[in-house]
Enzyme design. Structure first.
Site, PDB file in Angstrom:
ATOM      1  CG  ASP A  99      -6.410  -3.647   2.993  1.00  0.00           C
ATOM      2  OD1 ASP A  99      -6.893  -4.434   3.831  1.00  0.00           O
ATOM      3  OD2 ASP A  99      -6.756  -2.462   2.875  1.00  0.00           O
TER       4      ASP A  99
HETATM    5  N1  URA Z   1      -6.115   0.404   6.731  1.00  0.00           N
HETATM    6  C1  URA Z   1      -6.448  -0.026   5.495  1.00  0.00           C
HETATM    7  O1  URA Z   1      -7.374   0.497   4.881  1.00  0.00           O
HETATM    8  N2  URA Z   1      -5.759  -1.036   4.965  1.00  0.00           N
HETATM    9  C2  URA Z   1      -4.703  -1.639   5.587  1.00  0.00           C
HETATM   10  O2  URA Z   1      -4.087  -2.542   5.033  1.00  0.00           O
HETATM   11  C3  URA Z   1      -4.371  -1.183   6.865  1.00  0.00           C
HETATM   12  C4  URA Z   1      -5.091  -0.161   7.421  1.00  0.00           C
END
Ligand code: URA
Length: 237
Positions: A99
């Protein structure tokens, strides 16, 4: 490099398919017939079904992804993870997505075969994260994560290992998952009524983030690290 290894690295087919292609005369080296064991170098012209196969080496980078940067080739609003890699490299891609605000280990490579294997849910490659979580994470959460939680998809999440490092108004945990669903870790905590405040990926398979890197720094993997990664993918399948 052996001809069959070059063709496999360039993802022409599986080892046994490649053997068949060579036997069937579909592969030439400098215009002539070849054997799988033949040694070839950048000076040799290798073709498959009449098309030249490049000797592009497989390359592997580890980026300490900073926050506020997207896992995409380009973005109009934010920095992209590819901005941290050597200029002009169009053949490299990030392995999976983190993310915008997630930090930590991101692999970047032109080895599509390895990238695919590392991400395939069938291979069960573990991704280890450290999370700061709002609220007290409990043993009950550990058990729930172990048996799979409902994050609103068709199926429960696969068993995940949750390790509580500190529990309080704000908790510090490590969590290991084998899938890569959208916002998976954040949604798993939401499913038990808690919010992830920060998330950092520490490892993928047996490959750990080099903590001597600063966020935004990137380096090539060593040969040992590439071997470790390939082993994670083979052993865990
Ligand atoms: N889980 C999440 O919620 N975000 C990420 O970036 C990776 C795993």
């Amino acid at each position: 490099m052996r001809l069959d290894k070059l063709l496999s690295d360039m993802q022409v087919g599986t080892r046994s398919e490649i053997k068949k292609y060579i036997k069937a005369g579909l592969v030439t080296v400098n215009g002539g017939a070849a054997s799988p064991q033949l040694k070839v170098g950048p000076e040799d012209t290798v073709t498959f079904r009449g098309k030249e196969i490049s000797h592009r080496p497989l390359e592997y980078f580890m980026l300490y992804k900073p926050g506020d940067c997207v896992t995409a080739r380009r973005d109009n609003f934010h920095k992209s993870v590819m901005d941290f890699i050597e200029d002009g490299r169009k053949d490299l891609s990030p392995v999976g997505r983190l993310d915008l605000d997630t930090t930590g280990l991101l692999l970047i490579t032109n080895d599509g075969k390895l990238a695919h294997a590392l991400l395939s849910p069938k291979k069960h490659v573990k991704k280890l994260y450290e999370a700061r979580v709002k609220g007290r994470v409990t043993q009950e959460d550990v058990l729930k994560f172990e048996s799979g939680v409902d994050i609103g998809d068709d199926t429960l999440t696969k068993p995940a290992q949750l390790n509580i490092l500190q529990a309080g108004e704000e908790s510090l945990v490590q969590i290991s998952i084998t899938e890569g669903r959208y916002h998976q870790v954040k949604r798993m905590f939401l499913a038990v009524g808690k919010e992830v405040l920060t998330l950092k990926r520490l490892a993928m398979g047996e490959l750990a983030l080099d903590e001597s890197l600063a966020p935004g720094e990137c380096r090539r993997l060593t040969e040992e690290e590439v071997a470790i990664l390939k082993k994670s993918e083979e052993v865990l399948c």
